[in-house]
Design a protein around this motif. Structure first.
Motif, PDB file in Angstrom:
ATOM      1  N   UNK A 147       1.126  -1.084   0.062  1.00  0.00           N
ATOM      2  CA  UNK A 147       0.031  -0.267  -0.174  1.00  0.00           C
ATOM      3  C   UNK A 147       1.122   1.329   0.303  1.00  0.00           C
ATOM      4  N   UNK A 148      -0.320   2.121   1.443  1.00  0.00           N
ATOM      5  CA  UNK A 148       1.744   3.065   1.028  1.00  0.00           C
ATOM      6  C   UNK A 148       2.815   3.144   2.252  1.00  0.00           C
ATOM      7  N   UNK A 149       2.613   1.723   2.648  1.00  0.00           N
ATOM      8  CA  UNK A 149       3.854   1.643   3.086  1.00  0.00           C
ATOM      9  C   UNK A 149       4.607   1.103   3.204  1.00  0.00           C
ATOM     10  N   UNK A 150       5.987   1.209   3.473  1.00  0.00           N
ATOM     11  CA  UNK A 150       7.160   0.517   2.876  1.00  0.00           C
ATOM     12  C   UNK A 150       7.438  -0.487   4.085  1.00  0.00           C
ATOM     13  N   UNK A 151       8.201  -1.692   3.693  1.00  0.00           N
ATOM     14  CA  UNK A 151       8.242  -2.364   3.989  1.00  0.00           C
ATOM     15  C   UNK A 151       9.992  -3.050   3.899  1.00  0.00           C
ATOM     16  N   UNK A 152      11.179  -2.695   5.130  1.00  0.00           N
ATOM     17  CA  UNK A 152      12.643  -2.579   4.927  1.00  0.00           C
ATOM     18  C   UNK A 152      12.333  -3.830   6.004  1.00  0.00           C
ATOM     19  N   UNK A 153      13.766  -4.345   5.567  1.00  0.00           N
ATOM     20  CA  UNK A 153      13.787  -5.841   6.607  1.00  0.00           C
ATOM     21  C   UNK A 153      15.318  -5.712   7.507  1.00  0.00           C
ATOM     22  N   UNK A 154      15.596  -5.440   8.460  1.00  0.00           N
ATOM     23  CA  UNK A 154      16.898  -5.195   8.761  1.00  0.00           C
ATOM     24  C   UNK A 154      17.644  -6.776   9.569  1.00  0.00           C
ATOM     25  N   UNK A 155      18.413  -6.480   9.007  1.00  0.00           N
ATOM     26  CA  UNK A 155      20.179  -7.546   9.955  1.00  0.00           C
ATOM     27  C   UNK A 155      20.902  -7.163  10.905  1.00  0.00           C
ATOM     28  N   UNK A 156      20.991  -7.883  11.595  1.00  0.00           N
ATOM     29  CA  UNK A 156      21.695  -7.930  12.794  1.00  0.00           C
ATOM     30  C   UNK A 156      22.090  -9.205  13.558  1.00  0.00           C
ATOM     31  N   UNK A 157      23.411  -9.399  13.761  1.00  0.00           N
ATOM     32  CA  UNK A 157      23.806 -10.322  15.134  1.00  0.00           C
ATOM     33  C   UNK A 157      22.465 -10.628  16.038  1.00  0.00           C
ATOM     34  N   UNK A 158      22.900 -11.942  16.969  1.00  0.00           N
ATOM     35  CA  UNK A 158      22.204 -12.283  17.465  1.00  0.00           C
ATOM     36  C   UNK A 158      23.013 -12.046  18.662  1.00  0.00           C
ATOM     37  N   UNK A 159      24.198 -11.063  19.326  1.00  0.00           N
ATOM     38  CA  UNK A 159      24.983 -10.465  19.781  1.00  0.00           C
ATOM     39  C   UNK A 159      24.456  -9.285  20.366  1.00  0.00           C
ATOM     40  N   UNK A 160      24.760  -8.447  18.961  1.00  0.00           N
ATOM     41  CA  UNK A 160      23.662  -7.543  19.222  1.00  0.00           C
ATOM     42  C   UNK A 160      22.645  -7.377  19.387  1.00  0.00           C
ATOM     43  N   UNK A 161      21.208  -8.144  19.337  1.00  0.00           N
ATOM     44  CA  UNK A 161      19.899  -8.941  19.844  1.00  0.00           C
ATOM     45  C   UNK A 161      19.892  -8.914  21.090  1.00  0.00           C
ATOM     46  N   UNK A 162      21.057  -9.512  21.930  1.00  0.00           N
ATOM     47  CA  UNK A 162      21.082  -9.816  23.183  1.00  0.00           C
ATOM     48  C   UNK A 162      21.335  -8.738  24.062  1.00  0.00           C
TER      49      UNK A 162
END
Length: 241
Positions: A147-162
């Motif tokens: 629609x009018x939304x933009x989708x973006x996938x952000x990759x991070x490593x699991x150390x950054x996630x933790x």
């Protein structure tokens, strides 16, 4: 009809594109009349200028009248006895034209833009029709659209996630900072308000939706493997599942 390819970014901001088309226009010598300059069309003798021919047939059931298009003037009611030497009596000629197309923000793949009076010319000096531009949007390197939304996938490593991290996220307006709190998993969606595509027929914009994707490394150095092993040993069974 004309198909025009634009970039993903150009759907979000007003822009202009110049296109070259080959179209039929009125003859520049006879102005679309079809006659040699200085002469005029004459009334068709077959239909007496009406463009139609009436025929009456007699049968055992009575008289029947039928009306058909005149075969001599093809319904125009006039004939050209001295045709224009440039267009040979057609009143038309092909010309290459450059046209400026204004593209409003908010368009999408398949959107049609109508340009009034920029189409093929009418018959015998008649007004021109409309030109319809169909837009084709080139795919973006990492943005997609819903629609009018933009989708973006952000990759991070699991150390950054933790541990949590603050990262710069690309948008159509430039990079913005996004804070990722500690402990978030793959699939978590963050909303960047008003960073999407402008609405086509109303004010405002969509959002940019950033989906988190935690990436697990498939190759580890000896040191990294040792550190991960120490981490695994320090976690409780519930935490390590």
């Amino acid at each position: 009809r004309y198909r025009l390819t634009i970039t993903f970014e150009e759907t979000a901001f007003d822009c202009e594109k110049e296109i070259d088309i080959l179209r039929t226009e009125n003859c520049s010598l006879c102005q679309g009349i079809g006659c040699k300059p200085g002469s005029q069309p004459s009334r068709c003798p077959n239909c007496n200028g009406t463009g139609q021919v009436r025929r009456v047939q007699q049968s055992i059931f009575g008289r029947f009248t039928s009306t058909t298009t005149c075969s001599q003037c093809h319904g125009e009611g006039r004939i050209i006895t001295e045709p224009c030497p440039q267009c040979r009596g057609t009143g038309k000629e092909k010309r290459q034209r450059s046209i400026l197309v204004k593209i409003p923000a908010g368009v999408d793949d398949g959107t049609q833009i109508r340009l009034m009076g920029e189409g093929e010319t009418g018959t015998r000096g008649g007004s021109s029709g409309n030109l319809y531009i169909t837009l084709s949007v080139r795919p973006h390197q990492f943005f997609t659209r819903d629609g009018d939304n933009i989708l973006y996938e952000l990759p991070i490593n699991f150390a950054q996630a933790a541990l949590g991290i603050e990262v710069e996220v690309p948008t159509l307006d430039g990079k913005v900072k996004l804070k990722i709190p500690a402990g978030y998993q793959t699939g978590k969606v963050f909303q960047l308000k008003n960073k999407g595509i402008p609405h086509l027929h109303r004010s405002g914009r969509g959002d940019q939706l950033v989906t988190l994707r935690v990436v697990t490394p498939d190759k580890l150095t000896k040191k990294q493997r040792q550190l991960f092993q120490e981490l695994a040993n320090s976690l409780s069974p519930a935490e390590s599942r």
